[in-house]
Design a protein around this motif. Structure first.
Motif, PDB file in Angstrom:
ATOM      1  N   SER B  51       0.850  -1.119  -0.073  1.00 44.02           N
ATOM      2  CA  SER B  51       0.143  -0.060  -0.026  1.00 44.02           C
ATOM      3  C   SER B  51       0.846   1.317   0.017  1.00 44.02           C
ATOM      4  CB  SER B  51      -0.966   0.124   1.168  1.00 44.02           C
ATOM      5  OG  SER B  51      -1.853  -0.929   1.214  1.00 44.02           O
ATOM      6  N   ASP B 175      -5.373  -1.146  -5.140  1.00 38.84           N
ATOM      7  CA  ASP B 175      -4.810  -1.593  -3.937  1.00 38.84           C
ATOM      8  C   ASP B 175      -5.940  -2.780  -3.204  1.00 38.84           C
ATOM      9  OD1 ASP B 175      -3.557  -2.303  -1.713  1.00 38.84           O
ATOM     10  OD2 ASP B 175      -3.615  -0.275  -0.947  1.00 38.84           O
ATOM     11  N   GLU B 176      -5.721  -4.023  -3.540  1.00 37.10           N
ATOM     12  CA  GLU B 176      -6.442  -4.960  -2.825  1.00 37.10           C
ATOM     13  C   GLU B 176      -8.087  -4.664  -3.218  1.00 37.10           C
ATOM     14  OE1 GLU B 176      -5.134  -7.268   0.121  1.00 37.10           O
ATOM     15  OE2 GLU B 176      -3.098  -6.170   0.215  1.00 37.10           O
TER      16      GLU B 176
HETATM   17 MG   LIG Z   1      -2.260  -2.590   2.142  1.00 37.86          MG
END
Ligand SMILES: [Mg+2]
Ligand SMILES: Nc1ncnc2c1ncn2[C@@H]1O[C@H](COP(=O)(O)OP(=O)(O)OP(=O)(O)O)[C@@H](O)[C@H]1O
Lengths: 326, 317
Positions: B51, B175-176
Motif C-alpha cells: 500500500s 490496492d487489494e
Molecule cells: Mg495494504
C-alpha cells in the motif's frame, strides 16, 4: 438488498422520537411566547406606569399576583423573561457552535501547527475556573447579556472543538476524501463538501445541548446579580423573590413561576438535543429519562456527553449513517 | 508509462522512549516499470509495503528517495499545477469499499465528483456520464439516486471503480480491490476489472496478497518481501518457474507445484521491518541460506530474459 424508500430527514426523525416530539413542541411554544410576549402578557413589566399595588395575591387580572418589592405583574415578567432566556441560550449555542466548529476544523485539518496551538489553548481553558472570571469580567466591563454570551462562548467552544477535531481526524483519513484529492480537489473543496457536512450533525446536537446548559447558567448568573440589571430575566426574578421575602409572606408562586420557566426551557432543549443524540447514535442508550433530566440541569453534563463520545469513538456515528439510521 | 526508479519510502519511528530514532523502510529501492496497456500485479504478505508503494505511485506519499516517472516525468519534481494534472491521469480503487464512499452523497454525485472537481462539465454532461459509468460497471440508472448504505460491498466496489474511471485515467492503481469481498462477488469484480481493461485500454497496477487473482489478471508480476522487490517477470514464467526461494514458498503454500524440485519450507518469522537484517531480507527464513546471503544484499538481476530475481542463488535449472 436495496431499499427503495428514502430515509426521513433529521427533523422528521426527531419528531418521531417520543421525547423529541415533546421537546420540539415545547421549543416552538417558547419561541412563540418570546416573540409574542407583548400580546400574551397582560401588562408591560418594563413600563413603570403599569405597576399595580405591591404584593397582590393571584387573581384574574394578576394571574400570578404582583411582586412585593415593585408591584410588577409576575405573570407578565414570566412571559417577558422567556426572551432573555431564549436569546442568551440560543445565541450562545450558535456562537459556541461557530467558534467550536472553526477551531475544531482548523485543529483537525489545518496542519500540525494549528493543531498543537489550539489543543494547548484548549488544555488551558479547561482549567480556568469560569465563575470567578465571570465576576471579574462583568465588574470590569459592565453587566450585560452581551458580556455573558461572550464569556460563555469563550469557554464553551473548547469541548465542542475537541469533539469536532477528533471527528475531522477520522474523516480526513477516509478513502472518499483521498479519492477527491486524487481528482485534484483543493483543501477548501474537501472542507466544505466532505468535512463540514461530516460534522454537521455534531454541530446541530451541540447547539441544542449548549443552549439548554446556558439557560441554566444564565439564570444562575442573573440570580447572583451578574446579568443585565435592567432586563427582566427568570434568574433576576428569583433573586428579587428571595430578597423581597416571597417565602416570608408565603408567596410561593413568585418563586415557582421563574423556576418552572427555567425548567421547561431547559427540558425542551435538552430533550431535542438528547433525541438528536439517540437518532445519531442509536446503540448508545443512556440512563433513564428522569435521571438524565436532573443531570442535564448541570451544564457540565454536556461536557460529559462529549467526553464520552470521544472515548467511545465518534466513528459510531458513521456506522449509524452506514446502516441508514440517520 | 509508469516507471519507478530506486523508490524508497521510510517512516521515522521511535521504538521506545529512550531508544534512538529508527526508520521503517516500508519500500526499499524498488525499481519497476509498467508498460502502457499492461496489468502488473504486485504480491506480498501483509505489511510488506504494497500500500505504501501504491500511495507513492499516485502521489500521496512523497518518497524518501528515488523517482516515480509517470509518462516520463518525475511526478514529485513537478510544479503543483502540473502535479495535479499528471495525477488526474491516475486513479485508485481502494480495498475497503465501505470507507471509499461518502455515506452522505448519492451514488450519482460520488461518481460525478471527479468531473465536478476538474471542472468544465455541464450539469447534464456530468449526469449523463454518471449514468453511462453506472451502466458500464454493471449497475442500473436508477441507482444514481441511492445512498451507499443501500448497497452491498461488491456493489460499492463497482461504484468506486466507476468513480475511478470517470476522468478517463491512463493508470488505475488497484490496492487489494477484491480482498474484502465474498468469494462469488470477488469473481464478478475480477471479471469487471478485466473487461474494463480490455474495453478502455487501461493500465493497471494490481495489488493483492492473493496469488490466484494476480495470476489470473496480470501480464507481469512483482513479488515483494519486507519492502524489497524479490522477483519480477512475465506472469507465466514467475508462476511456472519461480527463481526466488521466497516466490517458490509462496506458490508452494497455495498452488500445487507439479515439478520435481523439493518443496521449499519456510521456517521462522518475518523479521520486523524496523530491523531488516543486513544481507538478503529473506535470509532468516530461506531454506538454502548461505554465508553470503547474510552479508550482502542481492541485487535484482536478470537471470533469464525478462525475468529478474534478487537472489544470490536463484532456482535456475
Ligand atoms: Mg495494504
Ligand atoms: N504512515 C506510516 N507511518 C509509519 N509506518 C507506516 C506508515 N504506513 C505504513 N507503515 C508501515 O510500513 C509497512 C508497510 O505497510 P503497508 O501498509 O504498505 O503494507 P501492505 O503490504 O499494504 O500491507 P497489507 O497487506 O496489510 O495492506 C508496515 O510495517 C507499516 O507498519
Amino acid at each position: 438488498m436495496k431499499r427503495v424508500h428514502r430515509s426521513p430527514n433529521l427533523l422528521q426523525k426527531v419528531w418521531q422520537h417520543p421525547q423529541g416530539k415533546l421537546g420540539l413542541v415545547l421549543v416552538c411554544l417558547l419561541v412563540i411566547t418570546a416573540l409574542a410576549a407583548p400580546l400574551i402578557a397582560p401588562f408591560d413589566p418594563y413600563d413603570v406606569t403599569q405597576r399595580a399595588e405591591k404584593g397582590l395575591s393571584p387573581s384574574l387580572t394578576h394571574l400570578l399576583g404582583t411582586s412585593i418589592s415593585t408591584g410588577q405583574d409576575i405573570f407578565s415578567m414570566l412571559v417577558y423573561g422567556t426572551r432573555v432566556s431564549l436569546l442568551v441560550g440560543v445565541v450562545t449555542g450558535l456562537s459556541t457552535m461557530f467558534l467550536g466548529a472553526f477551531m475544531g476544523i482548523l485543529a483537525g485539518y489545518g496542519g500540525r501547527l494549528w493543531d498543537t496551538l489550539i489543543m494547548r489553548v484548549v488544555d488551558v481553558m479547561l482549567v480556568i475556573p469560569t465563575l470567578p472570571l465571570t465576576i471579574v469580567l462583568t465588574n470590569l466591563f459592565g453587566k450585560s447579556y452581551g458580556m455573558i454570551i461572550f464569556i460563555f462562548t469563550i469557554f464553551g467552544w473548547v469541548g465542542l472543538a475537541r469533539v469536532i477535531r477528533s471527528q475531522v481526524l477520522v474523516l480526513k483519513n477516509s478513502n472518499y476524501i483521498k479519492a477527491a484529492q486524487l481528482a485534484g480537489a483543493s483543501k477548501l473543496y474537501v472542507m466544505f463538501q466532505h468535512i463540514l457536512p461530516g460534522v454537521s450533525h455534531l454541530l446541530i446536537m451541540s447547539t441544542a445541548l449548549t443552549s439548554a446548559g446556558i439557560m441554566v447558567a444564565e439564570a444562575g448568573l442573573s440570580f447572583l446579580g451578574l446579568g443585565d440589571p435592567t432586563a427582566i430575566s427568570w434568574g433576576k426574578m428569583l433573586a428579587e423573590a428571595q430578597s423581597g421575602g416571597a417565602l416570608l409572606f408565603g408567596h410561593w408562586w413568585w418563586i415557582m413561576a421563574p423556576g418552572i420557566g427555567i425548567f421547561i426551557s431547559v427540558f425542551a432543549f435538552m430533550r431535542v438535543g438528547l433525541a438528536l443524540e439517540e437518532v445519531f447514535n442509536p446503540r448508545m442508550k443512556r440512563s433513564g429519562a428522569l435521571i438524565r433530566l436532573f443531570k442535564s440541569m448541570n451544564s457540565s453534563y454536556i461536557q460529559q456527553i462529549f467526553d464520552d463520545m470521544e472515548e467511545r469513538g465518534i466513528p459510531q456515528i458513521e456506522d449509524a449513517m452506514e446502516r441508514g439510521t440517520v | 508509462m509508469l516507471k519507478l526508479q530506486d523508490l524508497e519510502v521510510s517512516f521515522p519511528v521511535r521504538a521506545g522512549l529512550f531508544s534512538k530514532r529508527r526508520c521503517i523502510r516500508a519500500v526499499r529501492q524498488v525499481s519497476l516499470s509498467i508498460p502502457r496497456g499492461q496489468i502488473v500485479g504486485l504480491v506480498g504478505e501483509s505489511g510488506c509495503g504494497k500500500s505504501t508503494l501504491a500511495r507513492a505511485v499516485i502521489g500521496m506519499q512523497k518518497p524518501t528517495s528515488g523517482q516515480v516517472l509517470f509518462e516520463g516525468e518525475d511526478l514529485y519534481a513537478l510544479p503543483p499545477a502540473q502535479f495535479k494534472t499528471a495525477r488526474q491521469g491516475m486513479q485508485m480503487v481502494f480495498q475497503d469499499p465501505f470507507s471509499a464512499l461518502n455515506p452522505r452523497f448519492e451514488v450519482g454525485r460520488t461518481i460525478a465528483e471527479p468531473m465536478q472537481i476538474r471542472g468544465g462539465y455541464s450539469k447534464t454532461e456530468m449526469e449523463e456520464r454518471a449514468v453511462e459509468l453506472l451502466l458500464k460497471v454493471g449497475l442500473n440508472e436508477s441507482d444514481k439516486n441511492r445512498h451507499p448504505s443501500d448497497f452491498s460491498g461488491g456493489q460499492r466496489q463497482r461504484i468506486g471503480i466507476a468513480r475511478a474511471i470517470a476522468l478517463n485515467p491512463q493508470l488505475l492503481v488497484l490496492d487489494e480491490p477484491v480482498s474484502a469481498l465474498d468469494v462469488s462477488v470477488h469473481a464478478q469484480i475480477m471479471n469487471l476489472l478485466m473487461d474494463l481493461h480490455e474495453e478502455l485500454g487501461l493500465t493497471y497496477l494490481f495489488i493483492s496478497h492473493n496469488l490466484a487473482d494476480v495470476k489470473d489478471i496480470s501480464h507481469q508480476v512483482g513479488v515483494m518481501y519486507l519492502g524489497s522487490l524479490m522477483e519480477r517477470g512475465q506472469t507465466a514464467s514467475v508462476f511456472e518457474q519461480p527463481l526466488h526461494p521466497y516466490t517458490r514458498s509462496l506458490l508452494a503454500a497455495v498452488l500445487s507445484l507439479d515439478d520435481q524440485r523439493p518443496p521449499v519450507i519456510t521456517k521462522g518469522d518475518i523479521p520486523s521491518p524496523i530491523e531488516v537484517p543486513l544481507g538478503c531480507p529473506f535470509a532468516s527464513r530461506c531454506p538454502q541460506t548461505k554465508p553470503r546471503c547474510l552479508q550482502e544484499q542481492p541485487q535484482l538481476l536478470e537471470w533469464q530474459p525478462g525475468h529478474f530475481a534478487a537472489c544470490h542463488f536463484p532456482l535456475v535449472n
